[in-house]
Design a protein around this motif. Structure first.
Motif, PDB file in Angstrom:
ATOM      1  N   ASN A  87       0.822  -1.213   0.000  1.00  0.00           N
ATOM      2  CA  ASN A  87       0.000   0.000   0.000  1.00  0.00           C
ATOM      3  C   ASN A  87       0.852   1.258   0.000  1.00  0.00           C
ATOM      4  O   ASN A  87       0.666   2.151  -0.829  1.00  0.00           O
ATOM      5  N   ILE A  88       1.799   1.348   0.947  1.00  0.00           N
ATOM      6  CA  ILE A  88       2.631   2.547   1.042  1.00  0.00           C
ATOM      7  C   ILE A  88       4.032   2.189   1.504  1.00  0.00           C
ATOM      8  O   ILE A  88       4.254   1.151   2.143  1.00  0.00           O
ATOM      9  N   ASP A  89       4.959   3.046   1.169  1.00  0.00           N
ATOM     10  CA  ASP A  89       6.337   3.031   1.656  1.00  0.00           C
ATOM     11  C   ASP A  89       6.563   4.358   2.370  1.00  0.00           C
ATOM     12  O   ASP A  89       6.367   5.418   1.766  1.00  0.00           O
ATOM     13  N   ILE A  90       6.944   4.309   3.629  1.00  0.00           N
ATOM     14  CA  ILE A  90       7.268   5.545   4.353  1.00  0.00           C
ATOM     15  C   ILE A  90       8.757   5.531   4.639  1.00  0.00           C
ATOM     16  O   ILE A  90       9.255   4.651   5.352  1.00  0.00           O
ATOM     17  N   GLU A  91       9.475   6.473   4.066  1.00  0.00           N
ATOM     18  CA  GLU A  91      10.910   6.563   4.316  1.00  0.00           C
ATOM     19  C   GLU A  91      11.148   6.853   5.792  1.00  0.00           C
ATOM     20  O   GLU A  91      10.655   7.844   6.328  1.00  0.00           O
ATOM     21  N   TRP A  92      11.921   5.993   6.464  1.00  0.00           N
ATOM     22  CA  TRP A  92      12.162   6.156   7.906  1.00  0.00           C
ATOM     23  C   TRP A  92      13.547   5.578   8.209  1.00  0.00           C
ATOM     24  O   TRP A  92      13.687   4.433   8.607  1.00  0.00           O
ATOM     25  N   PRO A  93      14.589   6.393   7.957  1.00  0.00           N
ATOM     26  CA  PRO A  93      15.976   5.870   8.039  1.00  0.00           C
ATOM     27  C   PRO A  93      16.325   5.264   9.395  1.00  0.00           C
ATOM     28  O   PRO A  93      16.999   4.237   9.458  1.00  0.00           O
ATOM     29  N   ASP A  94      15.892   5.911  10.487  1.00  0.00           N
ATOM     30  CA  ASP A  94      16.245   5.434  11.825  1.00  0.00           C
ATOM     31  C   ASP A  94      14.977   5.111  12.601  1.00  0.00           C
ATOM     32  O   ASP A  94      14.072   5.949  12.705  1.00  0.00           O
ATOM     33  N   ILE A  95      14.932   3.916  13.144  1.00  0.00           N
ATOM     34  CA  ILE A  95      13.793   3.503  13.964  1.00  0.00           C
ATOM     35  C   ILE A  95      14.215   3.578  15.421  1.00  0.00           C
ATOM     36  O   ILE A  95      15.224   3.010  15.821  1.00  0.00           O
ATOM     37  N   PHE A  96      13.446   4.299  16.204  1.00  0.00           N
ATOM     38  CA  PHE A  96      13.795   4.493  17.615  1.00  0.00           C
ATOM     39  C   PHE A  96      12.932   3.630  18.536  1.00  0.00           C
ATOM     40  O   PHE A  96      13.318   3.332  19.665  1.00  0.00           O
ATOM     41  N   ASP A  97      11.756   3.250  18.063  1.00  0.00           N
ATOM     42  CA  ASP A  97      10.822   2.487  18.885  1.00  0.00           C
ATOM     43  C   ASP A  97      11.214   1.011  18.914  1.00  0.00           C
ATOM     44  O   ASP A  97      11.737   0.467  17.939  1.00  0.00           O
TER      45      ASP A  97
ATOM     46  N   PHE B 118       1.973  -4.431   8.859  1.00  0.00           N
ATOM     47  CA  PHE B 118       2.904  -3.320   9.037  1.00  0.00           C
ATOM     48  C   PHE B 118       4.297  -3.901   9.293  1.00  0.00           C
ATOM     49  O   PHE B 118       4.474  -4.713  10.201  1.00  0.00           O
ATOM     50  N   SER B 119       5.278  -3.471   8.486  1.00  0.00           N
ATOM     51  CA  SER B 119       6.618  -4.019   8.620  1.00  0.00           C
ATOM     52  C   SER B 119       7.655  -2.915   8.483  1.00  0.00           C
ATOM     53  O   SER B 119       7.352  -1.790   8.077  1.00  0.00           O
ATOM     54  N   ARG B 120       8.884  -3.254   8.816  1.00  0.00           N
ATOM     55  CA  ARG B 120      10.025  -2.346   8.679  1.00  0.00           C
ATOM     56  C   ARG B 120      11.085  -3.063   7.840  1.00  0.00           C
ATOM     57  O   ARG B 120      11.490  -4.194   8.160  1.00  0.00           O
ATOM     58  N   SER B 121      11.509  -2.424   6.742  1.00  0.00           N
ATOM     59  CA  SER B 121      12.490  -3.056   5.872  1.00  0.00           C
ATOM     60  C   SER B 121      13.247  -2.001   5.080  1.00  0.00           C
ATOM     61  O   SER B 121      12.632  -1.079   4.514  1.00  0.00           O
ATOM     62  N   GLU B 122      14.570  -2.127   5.067  1.00  0.00           N
ATOM     63  CA  GLU B 122      15.452  -1.254   4.271  1.00  0.00           C
ATOM     64  C   GLU B 122      15.141   0.227   4.491  1.00  0.00           C
ATOM     65  O   GLU B 122      14.890   0.989   3.558  1.00  0.00           O
ATOM     66  N   LYS B 123      15.102   0.599   5.770  1.00  0.00           N
ATOM     67  CA  LYS B 123      14.902   1.989   6.169  1.00  0.00           C
ATOM     68  C   LYS B 123      13.551   2.549   5.737  1.00  0.00           C
ATOM     69  O   LYS B 123      13.402   3.751   5.504  1.00  0.00           O
ATOM     70  N   LYS B 124      12.576   1.655   5.644  1.00  0.00           N
ATOM     71  CA  LYS B 124      11.223   2.063   5.281  1.00  0.00           C
ATOM     72  C   LYS B 124      10.214   1.370   6.198  1.00  0.00           C
ATOM     73  O   LYS B 124      10.419   0.235   6.611  1.00  0.00           O
ATOM     74  N   ILE B 125       9.153   2.100   6.513  1.00  0.00           N
ATOM     75  CA  ILE B 125       7.979   1.502   7.136  1.00  0.00           C
ATOM     76  C   ILE B 125       7.023   1.152   6.001  1.00  0.00           C
ATOM     77  O   ILE B 125       6.658   2.015   5.193  1.00  0.00           O
ATOM     78  N   GLN B 126       6.625  -0.102   5.909  1.00  0.00           N
ATOM     79  CA  GLN B 126       5.786  -0.540   4.809  1.00  0.00           C
ATOM     80  C   GLN B 126       4.452  -1.067   5.328  1.00  0.00           C
ATOM     81  O   GLN B 126       4.386  -1.673   6.400  1.00  0.00           O
ATOM     82  N   VAL B 127       3.395  -0.801   4.563  1.00  0.00           N
ATOM     83  CA  VAL B 127       2.070  -1.316   4.880  1.00  0.00           C
ATOM     84  C   VAL B 127       1.608  -2.170   3.700  1.00  0.00           C
ATOM     85  O   VAL B 127       1.480  -1.678   2.573  1.00  0.00           O
ATOM     86  N   TRP B 128       1.399  -3.453   3.971  1.00  0.00           N
ATOM     87  CA  TRP B 128       0.955  -4.412   2.969  1.00  0.00           C
ATOM     88  C   TRP B 128      -0.490  -4.781   3.232  1.00  0.00           C
ATOM     89  O   TRP B 128      -0.979  -4.671   4.362  1.00  0.00           O
ATOM     90  N   SER B 129      -1.191  -5.229   2.204  1.00  0.00           N
ATOM     91  CA  SER B 129      -2.585  -5.636   2.385  1.00  0.00           C
ATOM     92  C   SER B 129      -2.856  -6.931   1.629  1.00  0.00           C
ATOM     93  O   SER B 129      -2.261  -7.199   0.581  1.00  0.00           O
ATOM     94  N   VAL B 130      -3.768  -7.719   2.202  1.00  0.00           N
ATOM     95  CA  VAL B 130      -4.212  -8.977   1.581  1.00  0.00           C
ATOM     96  C   VAL B 130      -5.720  -9.064   1.724  1.00  0.00           C
ATOM     97  O   VAL B 130      -6.248  -8.963   2.839  1.00  0.00           O
ATOM     98  N   LYS B 131      -6.441  -9.214   0.603  1.00  0.00           N
ATOM     99  CA  LYS B 131      -7.892  -9.452   0.646  1.00  0.00           C
ATOM    100  C   LYS B 131      -8.114 -10.943   0.856  1.00  0.00           C
ATOM    101  O   LYS B 131      -7.615 -11.765   0.085  1.00  0.00           O
ATOM    102  N   LEU B 132      -8.891 -11.280   1.886  1.00  0.00           N
ATOM    103  CA  LEU B 132      -9.027 -12.683   2.285  1.00  0.00           C
ATOM    104  C   LEU B 132     -10.263 -13.366   1.720  1.00  0.00           C
ATOM    105  O   LEU B 132     -10.300 -14.576   1.599  1.00  0.00           O
ATOM    106  N   ARG B 133     -11.322 -12.619   1.408  1.00  0.00           N
ATOM    107  CA  ARG B 133     -12.513 -13.246   0.815  1.00  0.00           C
ATOM    108  C   ARG B 133     -13.360 -12.201   0.103  1.00  0.00           C
ATOM    109  O   ARG B 133     -13.114 -11.036   0.173  1.00  0.00           O
TER     110      ARG B 133
END
Length: 894
Positions: free
Chosen positions: A534-544, A879-894
């Protein structure tokens, strides 16, 4: 043309039309009743079960796979043994009304006879000799009838048939053909199916089903039928007919009846002479409901008259005990009853296996209130367990077994103890205090059928004015009684949202109806179960420390919280553009799990999380103004974990805080300081989470140490008598609680690292130790909780394999080839939406509870993912974190 000739033609046309309609009116069922043996429990006639395609509803439901009809369709395939000429066979069956009769062979097996009309002598001649060189025909005479027995090349019997009176009569079982011969020569008056239905004109229907009520046992086995379902079935007539319209239906598929004699059952007798009322209580039905039983009529006075007449004759131990405690005042529970009764069986989770909510329309609650207070005090031997309040609602605990059944009859059984409140216009009774509290939360947060696009209008039309109804949420019902039948028809369930049984009574007859309602949203195959970014949010440093993905359970909207290097709290709730917005200033990054609950108990939800030194509650009003509430520990140690629990004074959530010194603290309200929970004991190696036990008279906290010592703390933090319990072995997960189905009371349950499932009573006695399957010596077990501690499941891990198992130790599925140090998470969004995520290396895979991988690709993730679920769209967000990005993926189940 002369006038006299025209008149003669018109007269002939009128006579012909009259004769035609007289014939149509007087003709009986198309079923071959003359030949059907009296042992038949089911008779079906259909013009379409032989068709290659027989679908109905907008979801293209395969009618041939419906229960009972599937048996006929499967048996019809035996004709393929008769001939290899498929084209001629299809022409032989085309446009014919075939009949099928079902005869019990064993408890699980039917013997079926098929009756096929023969159109002409040419067909009869063709049938006299089998057209398959791989089979042989033998013959024997029975009562002067020539029966053909078909065997294979190894002399094994295949099927038998008889050509008689323009019918081909065929079955796998030769003795049934002989029964058909007997039936043709005898007029058996006791054959009730024939006497009830042989005169019905079913020519306007595509398929008709005639059956005895006990035939349903083959669809829903007796082992799986709960008492409520069994009792509800007694309201249906002993002999039933269901018909499917010829045309393809739009919306739901309805099987309607022409009516038979009403059964002799108490609830039927009460409501059968009063018109039914449409259902209007959607805002009172929790979305956790899997089965809903309803009795509703329009005339309260008429209902009261019939109800009182029945109740005067009804005897029960529960009613006697009620009279013993409050005398004649017990009549208030009867006299103020309205004309609607609703029983909700809720979805199961691993703590509550049989939660029930009974809604009885009720007036004059203020008059009844002191009587309920008196009853609760007198019926309870222990102190402080009779009366409570939750979110402003009175709760009365009444330990009279089967009290609702004593009030309203055996349809409403399954209440070892009753917990009672009032939510106008219903008196609300539950069999578990936690269930009642959950119901109140759902009602207050509007998580009800009124907000559900699938259930907001069910049973509201004039056509739905049946006196008795049962609505089954097919997805949620899969874990309840009767799930064996649901699993058998998984292909149908996947297309259907709900199943509705209704029974309308009129003029002494019962008119049952069954409706299958398809899912409203149908996802295109190119989108279904595909993974989209769905989206890529550039987020070089994760503090949480963790990803804070939150969801509003009312509308399903999701957001993610992040902190930057200046400790600004940023929110992203636009999951299309990914824009962030600063909403608060913190004193550090988020180091615990984050929650979204109504902590302030004001009708909207707050964001709750903690930094190393402070806990935060952020409230946002309708004008998007954010107010920050904070709390700090009365100690110098850093915060290590934050656990959401329920059971606050006003019914709101509370929070347990653990610091780095293994000390526990309780945050009950933003207006109260955080207080230390453990004064008398010092804990070590606490296994997460700390679990709340929140039932009237049994409030407390379950704390589990890694060394196998289980503590049950009281509300004030002192250790309950009988605890700690030492299970004498190590555990790598927390103990929790579950409902004892026999008593309705809670008990502690957990698993040791070696796989011993242990149950502990509330007085500190180990009541059972069960060793779960341990296929390899190195297998390790643990309990896996979802983030909000709403549900739990067991896992077994060894080397590169992990098995997901139920609370009873049954393997659900196993995943192999997992890299070392995986992160396994359980995500619970209701019993019909449960997911497992496994982070192996830097990728995470999502599974459903059948072990099916969701999505068509693994999710790249350097941190454990977080999930939210949007029920209105059947969409899972990851919701995941990968390669300095926060990513939001979606899957339609039915």
């Amino acid at each position: 043309m002369s006038k006299k000739y025209i008149i003669a033609i018109l007269l002939a046309a009128v006579i012909a039309a009259a004769g035609y309609f007289l014939f149509q009116y007087s003709r009986g069922s198309a079923a071959a009743w003359k030949f059907i043996p009296s042992s038949a429990l089911v008779v079906i006639t259909s013009e379409h079960l032989q068709d290659s395609l027989y679908v109905a509803t907008d979801a293209n439901l395969d009618v041939k796979r419906l229960p009972l009809l599937d048996v006929a369709s499967d048996n019809l395939s035996l004709l393929n043994l008769f001939t290899k000429d498929q084209k001629r066979l299809n022409n032989f069956l085309k446009n014919k009304a075939l009949s099928y009769s079902y005869h019990p062979r064993t408890s699980t097996e039917w013997g079926v006879i098929i009756y096929i009309p023969i159109a002409n002598d040419e067909e009869a001649k063709w049938l006299s000799t089998p057209q398959n060189p791989n089979i042989r025909a033998l013959h024997h005479n029975f009562q002067d009838h020539r029966i053909t027995d078909i065997i294979d090349s190894n002399s094994r019997p295949l099927f038998s048939y008889l050509v008689e009176d323009h019918y081909l009569i065929v079955s796998y079982y030769g003795d049934l053909i002989e029964d058909a011969v007997r039936a043709s020569s005898l007029n058996i008056a006791s054959f009730r199916l024939k006497s009830n239905f042989s005169q019905i004109n079913d020519s306007d229907y595509g398929t008709s089903i005639y059956l005895r009520n006990d035939a349903w046992k083959s669809v829903i086995s007796g082992d799986n039928v709960n008492s409520n379902f069994y009792e509800f079935g007694k309201n249906f007539p002993n002999f039933q007919d269901f018909h499917i319209e010829e045309a393809k239906a739009k919306g739901g598929l309805s099987l309607k009846s022409t009516g038979t004699n009403a059964p002799d059952y108490y609830l039927t007798d009460i409501v059968k002479d009063i018109p039914g009322a449409p259902f209007a209580g959607h805002k009172h039905i929790s979305q956790q409901t899997s089965f809903l039983y309803r009795s509703g009529v329009v005339d309260r006075a008429a209902f009261q008259k019939e109800f009182q007449r029945w109740h005067k004759k009804y005897k029960s131990e529960a009613w006697n005990k009620l009279n013993y405690y409050v005398g004649k005042e017990s009549n208030l529970l009867i006299d103020n009853l309205g004309a609607e009764l609703i029983l909700c069986q809720l979805e199961e989770n691993n703590s509550i296996s049989d939660g029930k909510i009974l809604l009885a329309e009720f007036s004059n609650y203020e008059k009844m209130r002191p009587v309920l207070q008196k009853l609760a005090r007198l019926a309870n031997e222990e102190t402080n367990v009779s009366i409570d309040q939750y979110q402003g609602y009175d709760i009365y605990s009444v330990p009279i077994p089967e009290l609702p059944a004593g009030l309203y009859g055996p349809m409403f059984s399954g209440f070892p103890r009753s917990y009672i409140t009032y939510i106008a216009p219903y008196l609300v009774i539950s069999n578990n205090s936690q269930v009642l509290q959950n119901y109140i939360v759902d009602y207050e947060n509007q998580i009800t059928w009124k907000q559900s696009p699938e259930y907001d209008s069910i049973l509201t039309s004039a056509k739905s004015e049946a006196q008795l109804s049962l609505i089954v949420n097919l997805r949620k019902a899969q874990t309840r009684a009767g799930n064996g039948g649901i699993k058998k028809y998984a292909d149908l369930v996947s297309k259907m949202e709900s199943l509705v049984f209704q029974c309308k009574y009129e003029d002494g007859d019962a008119f049952p109806e069954i409706t299958l309602i398809p899912k409203k949203r149908q996802t295109a195959s190119k989108v279904l179960n595909r993974t989209f970014l769905n989206i890529d949010i550039e987020w070089p440093d994760i503090f949480d420390t963790e990803l804070a993905a939150l969801q509003n359970p009312v509308d399903g909207s999701s957001e993610i919280l992040l902190t930057d290097k200046q400790n600004n709290l940023l929110r992203t709730n636009n999951l299309r553009e990914g824009k962030t917005q600063a909403i608060a200033k913190l004193n550090g990054p988020i180091i615990t799990a984050a929650y979204k609950v109504d902590f302030l108990n004001i009708g909207r939800q707050q964001r709750i999380f903690a930094t190393k030194s402070m806990v935060y509650a952020l409230d946002e009003d309708d004008s998007t103004t954010v107010t920050t509430f904070t709390g700090s520990l009365p100690s110098g140690q850093d915060i290590a974990a934050l656990y959401a629990i329920d059971g606050g004074d006003d019914g709101s959530n509370r929070f347990i805080i653990k610091n780095t010194a293994e000390e526990l603290f309780l945050w009950e309200s933003v207006t109260k300081p955080i207080r230390r929970l453990n004064h008398s004991v010092q804990f070590e190696n606490i296994q997460s989470p700390v679990v709340a036990l929140n039932q009237i008279g049994n409030r407390g906290f379950i704390v589990t140490q890694k060394n196998g010592k289980i503590f049950l703390l009281k509300e004030n933090g002192t250790v309950r008598q009988g605890f700690p319990v030492d299970i004498l072995t190590r555990t790598e997960s927390a103990f929790t609680w579950t409902q004892d189905p026999a008593t309705g009371q809670p008990e502690l349950v957990g698993v040791s690292v070696s796989g011993e499932l242990i149950r502990i009573s509330l007085n500190g006695q180990i009541t059972s130790r069960k060793q779960l399957l341990r296929p390899e010596p190195g297998s390790k077990f643990k309990t896996l909780f979802d983030r909000n501690s709403l549900d739990w499941i067991l896992i077994r891990s060894v080397n590169s394999k992990t098995a997901i198992i139920t609370k009873d130790g049954k393997d659900l599925f196993e995943i192999k080839d997992i890299l070392p140090n995986p992160v396994i998470q359980y995500h619970f969004f209701g019993v019909d939406n449960r997911f497992i995520t496994i982070k192996s290396g830097n990728y995470t895979t999502v599974f459903d509870m059948a072990g099916k991988r969701l999505g068509d690709k693994a999710i790249p993730s350097e941190m454990p993912v977080q999930l939210t679920y949007q029920p209105g769209y059947y969409k899972l967000l990851i919701f995941s974190r990968s390669e300095k990005k926060i990513q939001v993926w979606s899957v339609k189940l039915r």
